[in-house]
Design an enzyme around this catalytic site. Structure first.
Site, short mmCIF file in Angstrom:
data_model
loop_
_atom_site.label_atom_id
_atom_site.label_comp_id
_atom_site.label_asym_id
_atom_site.label_seq_id
_atom_site.Cartn_x
_atom_site.Cartn_y
_atom_site.Cartn_z
N ASN A 13 12.50 15.87 -56.95
CA ASN A 13 13.95 15.80 -56.76
C ASN A 13 14.49 14.80 -57.78
O ASN A 13 14.37 13.59 -57.60
CB ASN A 13 14.28 15.36 -55.33
CG ASN A 13 15.77 15.17 -55.12
OD1 ASN A 13 16.58 15.77 -55.81
ND2 ASN A 13 16.13 14.34 -54.15
N LYS A 15 17.48 14.05 -58.61
CA LYS A 15 18.74 13.38 -58.25
C LYS A 15 19.70 13.41 -59.45
O LYS A 15 19.71 14.39 -60.19
CB LYS A 15 18.46 11.98 -57.73
CG LYS A 15 17.41 11.98 -56.61
CD LYS A 15 17.25 10.65 -55.92
CE LYS A 15 16.16 10.74 -54.87
NZ LYS A 15 16.02 9.49 -54.09
N HIS A 98 19.72 16.33 -47.92
CA HIS A 98 19.06 15.09 -48.35
C HIS A 98 19.80 13.89 -47.78
O HIS A 98 21.01 13.91 -47.60
CB HIS A 98 19.04 15.01 -49.88
CG HIS A 98 18.16 13.92 -50.41
ND1 HIS A 98 18.60 12.61 -50.49
CD2 HIS A 98 16.88 13.93 -50.86
CE1 HIS A 98 17.61 11.86 -50.98
NE2 HIS A 98 16.57 12.63 -51.21
N GLU A 100 20.75 11.20 -48.97
CA GLU A 100 21.85 10.69 -49.80
C GLU A 100 23.09 11.55 -49.65
O GLU A 100 24.22 11.05 -49.72
CB GLU A 100 21.39 10.61 -51.26
CG GLU A 100 20.37 9.52 -51.48
CD GLU A 100 19.45 9.74 -52.67
OE1 GLU A 100 18.52 8.93 -52.83
OE2 GLU A 100 19.65 10.72 -53.41
N GLU A 170 12.00 12.79 -44.36
CA GLU A 170 12.42 11.67 -45.19
C GLU A 170 12.88 10.50 -44.33
O GLU A 170 14.03 10.47 -43.89
CB GLU A 170 13.63 12.06 -46.04
CG GLU A 170 13.44 13.13 -47.06
CD GLU A 170 14.72 13.21 -47.87
OE1 GLU A 170 15.77 13.48 -47.28
OE2 GLU A 170 14.67 12.96 -49.06
N GLY A 176 13.87 5.16 -52.00
CA GLY A 176 14.45 4.31 -53.01
C GLY A 176 14.39 2.83 -52.69
O GLY A 176 15.00 2.01 -53.36
N SER A 216 9.19 8.06 -50.80
CA SER A 216 8.52 7.25 -51.81
C SER A 216 7.03 7.56 -51.96
O SER A 216 6.20 6.66 -52.05
CB SER A 216 8.72 5.75 -51.53
OG SER A 216 10.09 5.41 -51.58
#
Length: 256
Positions: A13, A15, A98, A100, A170, A176, A216
């Site tokens: 991904n 991003k 996701h 985010e 996730e 992150g 991660s």
């Protein structure tokens, strides 16, 4: 992983990273490194890189995905992209829900479901993301929250459509941040996701579902995470932006 029951998939991904020249450089570096993989290899890239990625991956084992999709076929939705627009390009996968998108752009369990239905109806393969915040884990509600997210995401999805859906666990607190769930923590929740799918459909459907870990994963922890029965790959963020790192994770999935 259990490759006898389901496909293992490593999906990058990207991003909001890489212009077209940078994307070309990364894909060209990646292609020979993952050519012998016996797992699925996917790169999910920004909309502006989709055409570049589609062209450069022709004839390779690398599949291309988008990072989002709208739930309407067309209309006054400035800045959005429909599922039909993606399938017309030959895009195969799409990331939906996701963390985010949920955190910064108002994505909800309801819109995740709408996007998932639109994607499968158009022939795309959604990678549907679920996961808890740190506060949720500390309050002991991870199981209830993740199960609810799965149930709402899959509302009105048929068992036949489910065959083209991947779920990515996730933990938001591990994205992150440099923090990673332990292999046991990740496996526990991925197992819970599989149990939830079985409760909605049946054991056969649950056993066949690819469930990724998306918090991660990197070359150092990939083998341990992928060694768990219910972790069938990874949705890779930062490590997908470096060809050797991404390839090392693919290699771990290939050997596992």
């Amino acid at each position: 992983m259990n490759k006898t029951l389901r496909q293992a998939i490593i999906a990058g991904n990207w991003k909001m990273n890489k212009n077209r020249a940078e994307a070309k450089e990364l894909i060209e570096a990646m292609k020979p490194l993952v050519a012998d993989a016996n797992c699925g290899v996917v790169i999910c890239v920004p909309f502006t890189n989709l055409e570049t990625a589609m062209e450069l991956t022709k004839g390779t084992n690398i599949k291309v995905g988008a990072e989002n999709v709208h739930f309407e076929k067309s209309g006054a939705f400035t800045g959005e992209i429909s599922a039909d627009m993606l399938t017309e390009m030959g895009v195969e996968y799409v990331v939906i829900g996701h963390s985010e998108r949920r955190q910064y752009f108002g994505e909800t369990d309801h819109t995740v479901n709408l996007r998932t239905k639109a994607a499968v109806e158009a022939g795309l393969k959604p990678i549907v993301c679920v996961g808890e915040m740190l506060e949720d884990r500390e309050n002991g509600i991870t199981a209830e929250l993740v199960a609810m997210q799965v149930k709402l995401a899959l509302k009105d999805i048929t068992k036949e459509q489910l065959k083209n859906i991947v779920i990515a666990y996730e933990p938001v607190w591990a994205i992150g941040t440099g923090k990673t769930a332990t292999a046991d923590q990740a496996a526990e929740v991925c197992g819970l996701i599989r149990e939830t799918v079985a409760s909605i459909y049946d054991k056969e459907a649950a056993d066949a579902m690819t469930i990724q870990y998306g918090g991660s994963m990197n070359p150092k922890n990939a083998a341990e995470l992928l060694g768990k029965e219910d972790i069938d790959g990874g949705l890779i963020g930062g490590a997908s932006l470096k060809a050797p790192d991404f390839a090392a994770i693919v290699e771990a999935a290939t050997k596992g």
